[in-house]
Design an enzyme around this catalytic site. Structure first.
Site, mmCIF file in Angstrom:
data_model
loop_
_atom_site.group_PDB
_atom_site.id
_atom_site.type_symbol
_atom_site.label_atom_id
_atom_site.label_comp_id
_atom_site.label_asym_id
_atom_site.label_seq_id
_atom_site.Cartn_x
_atom_site.Cartn_y
_atom_site.Cartn_z
ATOM 1 N N SER A 1 0.821 -1.217 0.000
ATOM 2 C CA SER A 1 0.000 0.000 0.000
ATOM 3 C C SER A 1 0.848 1.256 0.000
ATOM 4 C CB SER A 1 -0.929 0.010 1.221
ATOM 5 O OG SER A 1 -1.827 -1.068 1.173
ATOM 6 N N HIS B 1 15.691 47.901 19.343
ATOM 7 C CA HIS B 1 15.307 47.672 20.737
ATOM 8 C C HIS B 1 14.124 48.554 21.133
ATOM 9 C CE1 HIS B 1 19.082 45.445 21.095
ATOM 10 N NE2 HIS B 1 19.651 46.482 20.498
ATOM 11 N N SER C 1 -15.151 48.155 14.885
ATOM 12 C CA SER C 1 -15.452 47.787 16.264
ATOM 13 C C SER C 1 -16.962 47.800 16.438
ATOM 14 C CB SER C 1 -14.806 48.784 17.234
ATOM 15 O OG SER C 1 -15.330 48.635 18.534
#
Length: 460
Positions: free
Chosen positions: A120, A168, A293
């Site tokens: 198979s 950063h 919203s």
């Protein structure tokens, strides 16, 4: 009250329009069609080489046999489902279905060549390789390319638009909007080339990869060459000569890891654009009739990028699991791969949905010129890097005696907002050459982008 039948996965319900094309390949029906394709081509290959005294099929017979693959539709799907309910074995059901088609075509004489010497997994591994290859090249890659094209368009269009960078999360040396998009394009192009170069491997060597039944049936045949020719020349895959019962799935692990890598780069894009929208660097173009919203009518939520982010995470979770587990099989095989591979379509589906949202989201934003200009004008201290670098060059050239340019600029700018007037006065008092001083006095944050614009041109 019992609900009428509903799709369990949102990919087959709410989001079907975005991912449905994958179903032509990575669904159960797509897998069965590929299994039929492999079985049919193996029949034709055997008759072509006159295996066991058989005669080559004529072109009409080959066309009729191949038509059962191209015409594979709902009737075939339903019939196979009925057969599998009896056989309790999906590949055996395909074998019986192909035998029935041979009878329909008057080709019962070659019925015993159906699934000949195959386990198979000989059929399954080739079928998965075919369906995944088609899904990637015909569906996923075009969707990926559409996102790349949108990004490249943004890189070109915003090539010269200055933007304050944030390393950063802090104000840093300015760049351009276009150059930042170009970075993503460059990353994705490299990954695309790797995905395009994927080897889709296939094995066709029997129950434990030894051609044992083949050799007993015909000791004179060069079975490895028969296998190679079938896998490569008839199916267009790459032959794997050394396997157990299963193809080892290494190519799948490689492909899914690369697609997951693409997903993660796109996740980075989605979170960056989301952040820039929150900063006003991009504005969102209102879509007529849409609601941002349920309670705050002023809002336009960055839902395209949020949706993409979530679906990329889901896709990566599945792809990572597939890549990690498929490369392991107990001894000559176990069936864990059978279950996991049924989720390949789900993994690609979530990636496709993310690609669709990113493409649409990139078409629904515009440069927020006011915010970009305001941030550049409000952060003149980022020119401290330029000033101290020029001073150091002047020291080396013998046109300055300043002892520690970096410390001097650190004292002036670190943790402080410094305006244009203050910086100009500072530069005017420096012990450096006149030409360097004039260059620094003329410098602005918006003009301090180096060759960012020209770097975009490297995409061409």
């Amino acid at each position: 009250m019992t609900l009428p039948p509903q799709p369990l996965s949102p990919l087959d319900g709410r989001y079907r329009a975005s991912v449905g094309l994958l179903g032509d390949h990575l669904s159960e029906a797509g897998l069965n069609r590929a299994r039929v394709h492999v079985e049919v081509e193996w029949l034709i290959a055997q008759t072509d080489r006159r295996a066991f005294g058989s005669s080559p099929l004529d072109e009409g017979q080959k066309a009729a046999l191949r038509a059962v693959v191209t015409d594979f539709g709902q009737e075939a799907i339903d019939e196979l489902a009925g057969l599998e309910a009896t056989t309790r074995h999906d590949v055996k059901a395909v074998e019986y279905w192909v035998r029935a088609r041979l009878a329909d075509l008057g080709l019962e004489g070659i019925a015993e060549l159906t699934h000949f010497a195959c386990t198979s997994e000989d059929i399954n591994n080739l079928s998965y390789a075919l369906t995944v290859k088609q899904a990637v090249t015909e569906v996923w890659l075009p969707a990926f390319d559409a996102v790349q094209e949108a990004l490249a368009g943004w890189a070109t269009e915003a090539r010269d638009v200055p933007m304050l960078a944030h390393t950063h999360g802090q104000p840093a040396t300015p760049t351009t909007v276009g150059k930042e998009f170009a970075v993503f394009v460059h990353r994705l192009r490299r990954l695309r080339a790797q995905i395009e170069g994927t080897e889709y491997l296939g094995k066709f060597s029997g129950a434990t990869g030894t051609f044992s039944a083949h050799v007993v049936a015909d000791p004179s045949a060069d079975w490895p060459e028969v296998s190679r020719e079938f896998v490569e020349e008839r199916l267009g895959l790459t032959w794997n000569p050394l396997t157990t019962q299963i193809e080892s799935h290494d190519w799948q692990a490689e492909l899914y890891s690369r697609v997951a890598h693409v997903n993660r780069v796109l996740h980075n894009l989605a979170t960056d654009v989301w952040t820039y929208i929150s900063m006003g660097y991009f504005t969102q173009i209102p879509i007529a009739g849409s609601t941002g919203s349920s309670t705050m009518p002023h809002k336009i939520n960055p839902i395209r990028f949020e949706n993409a982010e979530a679906n990329l995470e889901l896709s990566c979770a599945l792809l990572d699991s597939l890549a990690a587990t498929l490369v392991t099989s107990r001894q000559q095989r176990d069936l864990t791969d059978s279950s996991t591979q049924r989720n390949i379509g789900v993994a690609f589906g979530h990636s496709m949905l993310a690609l669709d949202n990113l493409r649409r989201g990139l078409g629904e934003i515009a440069v927020g010129t006011a915010a970009l200009e305001a941030d550049l004008e409000g952060n003149w201290e980022v020119l401290g890097e330029a000033i101290q670098t020029v001073v150091r060059a002047e020291v080396v050239a013998g046109r300055s005696s300043i002892a520690d340019p970096y410390a001097m600029l650190k004292e002036l700018t670190r943790g402080r907002r410094v305006g244009q007037a203050e910086l100009v006065a500072f530069v005017e008092g420096l012990d450096i050459g006149a030409e360097a001083k004039a260059r620094l006095v003329a410098l602005t944050p918006a003009g301090y982008t180096g060759i960012a614009s020209q770097l975009v041109d490297r995409l061409a």
